[in-house]
Every structure is written in structure tokens, then in C-alpha cells.
Motif scaffolding. Structure first.
Motif, PDB file in Angstrom:
ATOM      1  N   ASP A 163       4.327  -7.487 -19.570  1.00  0.00           N
ATOM      2  CA  ASP A 163       3.247  -6.541 -19.723  1.00  0.00           C
ATOM      3  C   ASP A 163       3.334  -5.491 -18.632  1.00  0.00           C
ATOM      4  N   ALA A 192      -1.622   0.147 -22.001  1.00  0.00           N
ATOM      5  CA  ALA A 192      -1.007   0.291 -23.321  1.00  0.00           C
ATOM      6  C   ALA A 192       0.188   1.226 -23.244  1.00  0.00           C
ATOM      7  N   PRO A 226       1.539   1.863 -29.378  1.00  0.00           N
ATOM      8  CA  PRO A 226       0.173   1.718 -29.897  1.00  0.00           C
ATOM      9  C   PRO A 226      -0.664   2.969 -29.714  1.00  0.00           C
ATOM     10  N   ARG A 227      -0.402   3.708 -28.642  1.00  0.00           N
ATOM     11  CA  ARG A 227      -1.152   4.946 -28.438  1.00  0.00           C
ATOM     12  C   ARG A 227      -0.807   5.968 -29.511  1.00  0.00           C
ATOM     13  N   GLN A 248     -13.535   4.613 -26.672  1.00  0.00           N
ATOM     14  CA  GLN A 248     -12.438   4.617 -27.640  1.00  0.00           C
ATOM     15  C   GLN A 248     -12.796   5.461 -28.853  1.00  0.00           C
ATOM     16  N   LYS A 286      -8.258   4.354 -31.730  1.00  0.00           N
ATOM     17  CA  LYS A 286      -8.062   3.380 -30.648  1.00  0.00           C
ATOM     18  C   LYS A 286      -8.798   2.077 -30.950  1.00  0.00           C
ATOM     19  N   LEU A 307      -6.643  -0.048 -33.165  1.00  0.00           N
ATOM     20  CA  LEU A 307      -5.501  -0.610 -32.443  1.00  0.00           C
ATOM     21  C   LEU A 307      -5.917  -1.473 -31.257  1.00  0.00           C
ATOM     22  N   GLY A 308      -7.218  -1.630 -31.026  1.00  0.00           N
ATOM     23  CA  GLY A 308      -7.675  -2.447 -29.908  1.00  0.00           C
ATOM     24  C   GLY A 308      -7.405  -1.821 -28.563  1.00  0.00           C
ATOM     25  N   LEU A 309      -7.560  -0.498 -28.452  1.00  0.00           N
ATOM     26  CA  LEU A 309      -7.324   0.214 -27.199  1.00  0.00           C
ATOM     27  C   LEU A 309      -8.625   0.782 -26.659  1.00  0.00           C
ATOM     28  N   HIS A 340      -5.322  -2.214 -23.342  1.00  0.00           N
ATOM     29  CA  HIS A 340      -5.595  -3.071 -24.485  1.00  0.00           C
ATOM     30  C   HIS A 340      -6.963  -3.703 -24.299  1.00  0.00           C
ATOM     31  N   THR A 391      -8.446  -5.702 -26.675  1.00  0.00           N
ATOM     32  CA  THR A 391      -8.579  -6.941 -27.427  1.00  0.00           C
ATOM     33  C   THR A 391      -8.559  -8.131 -26.482  1.00  0.00           C
ATOM     34  N   ARG A 429      -7.688 -11.469 -24.814  1.00  0.00           N
ATOM     35  CA  ARG A 429      -6.499 -12.298 -24.912  1.00  0.00           C
ATOM     36  C   ARG A 429      -6.889 -13.754 -25.057  1.00  0.00           C
TER      37      ARG A 429
END
Length: 231
Positions: A9, A27, A31-32, A86, A90, A93-95, A153, A155, A157
Motif C-alpha cells: 500500500d 489512492a 481508482p482516481r 467525496q 469517488k 469507488l470508496g474514495l 481509500h 472503505t 478494511r
């Protein structure tokens, strides 16, 4: 000596004013870019749906259409990043966009990072922004670097349950006070990390544990027990 495995990461660790360490999972450009494409579809979808209705209003409709373009291309990302952290893309995408210290993004940084998209997009297709993301350790484009923002991110974990280690193991090498503190900190914080992340960190101190994988992780726990007097 075996080569170190690639990092899993791009965590950025920041210390809050209260002295609490936070790990921000930055991120990357993929994903961006996907989130940006979703937002682009939303923008053009809104304009496509509204344009036939506004054209019926003649010149006034054209003026409203120009105002709507300004709203969806400039006001939309700024307002949502400040209010919610966000945009819709975003969110899918969980950003989330935060300040460099992990705090919510303020109005001025949000305005700056979005205005500088006009620079990141040069010479075409966000080429300059992509180069910046690839060169920066935390995937920040030029707008983020100037505004002091970071896309992470959001989301949650999946955390692993703390392994129960009742044994104590004396370190095979003498450890300095700072090294002892780092070992104890690992034992306290590692349960909140994924199993691959734990093994990645344990691999760094393979000369100490003389083991790889989960065995190395368990030996670090046992050594922390020894340092804490749990014998």
C-alpha cells in the motif's frame, strides 16, 4: 539475503494534535481515474437530460445552460468534497478527499485543487496530473500538492482478530530502547492490520526473527511479551 517484497500500500502516517498516529491509505491513479470518469458521465448525463428542456426557452435557456455547465463542472466537485469529502464518483469507488493531516477538506483547499485541474489536464488527457501521481509516493497530482490534500481509500478494511500469543521469546540480539519501543508498538497495533500487511512489516526485521511469513509475526508478538515482562 532475499529481496524485500513490494509494498502492499501507500500509507501516509500522520500524527494528530492529540498525539494519535493515523495511517491514511492513499489512492493511486487508477481508482482516481475511474472515479473521475464516473463523475464525467454524471456531468454529461445531467447536461444531456436538461438541454432539450432548456432549448425550448430560447436565449434564456441558453444562459441557464451555461450556468448549469459551470455548476456541474466546477461547483459540483468543490461543494461535495467539502460537505461530504467525496463526489459521487469517488463514493462509488470508496474514495475520500482529506487534508494532508487527515482532517476534513476546507473550502480554500477544495477550490485550489479543483482550479488546478486546468494545469493537471495539460498537455492533454490529464497527462501532467498522471505523471505527478506516478512520481509522488502518495499518488498526489499537482492540485493536491499545492492544496495540501490527499485522496484516500475510505472503505473500511477487514481487520483480523488479534492472535493469542501466550509465549514469551527473548530477542536473539540486544535491542536499543527505540527498537524495543518499535517492537512493542507493532504488537499493539498489528491486530488492526491485515494479515498480509503484518507479514510485510515482519519481513523487514527478518534478521531479528529469523523467520518469514506468519511465523515471523508470531515471534514478534512473543518478543514483545518478553519485553513487557509477560513470562
Amino acid at each position: 539475503m532475499s529481496a524485500a517484497p513490494p509494498m502492499l500500500d501507500t500509507y501516509l502516517e500522520v500524527i494528530t494534535p492529540e498525539g494519535v498516529p493515523l495511517q491514511l491509505p492513499a489512492a493511486g491513479p487508477v481508482p482516481r481515474a475511474l472515479a473521475w470518469l464516473i463523475d464525467l458521465v454524471i456531468r454529461f448525463g445531467t447536461l444531456t437530460v436538461m438541454s432539450p428542456l432548456l432549448l425550448m426557452l430560447g436565449d434564456m435557456g441558453k444562459g441557464i445552460y451555461l450556468g448549469l455547465m459551470f455548476l456541474v463542472f466546477w461547483v459540483y466537485p468543490i461543494v461535495l468534497e467539502v460537505w461530504l469529502g467525496q463526489t459521487l464518483g469517488k463514493r462509488v469507488l470508496g474514495l475520500r478527499v482529506v487534508a494532508r493531516d487527515g482532517a476534513p477538506l476546507g473550502w480554500m483547499p477544495a477550490i485550489v485543487r479543483n482550479l488546478l485541474r486546468t494545469v493537471d489536464i495539460l498537455p492533454f488527457g490529464y497527462a501532467l496530473g498522471l505523471v505527478s501521481c506516478l512520481c509522488d509516493a502518495h499518488g498526489r497530482r499537482l492540485g493536491d500538492l499545492v492544496a495540501g490534500s490527499l485522496v484516500v481509500h475510505a472503505t473500511p478494511r477487514a481487520f483480523v482478530a488479534p492472535p493469542r500469543v501466550d509465549t514469551a521469546l527473548a530477542p536473539p540480539l540486544p535491542l536499543q530502547p527505540g527498537e524495543q519501543a518499535a517492537l512493542i508498538a507493532f504488537a499493539e497495533r498489528a491486530p488492526a492490520l491485515s494479515a498480509p500487511r503484518q507479514r510485510e512489516l515482519a519481513h523487514i526485521v527478518t534478521p531479528l526473527t529469523e523467520a518469514n511469513g506468519q511465523t515471523g509475526v508470531l515471534r514478534l508478538y512473543a518478543m514483545a511479551n518478553w519485553l513487557l515482562g509477560r513470562r
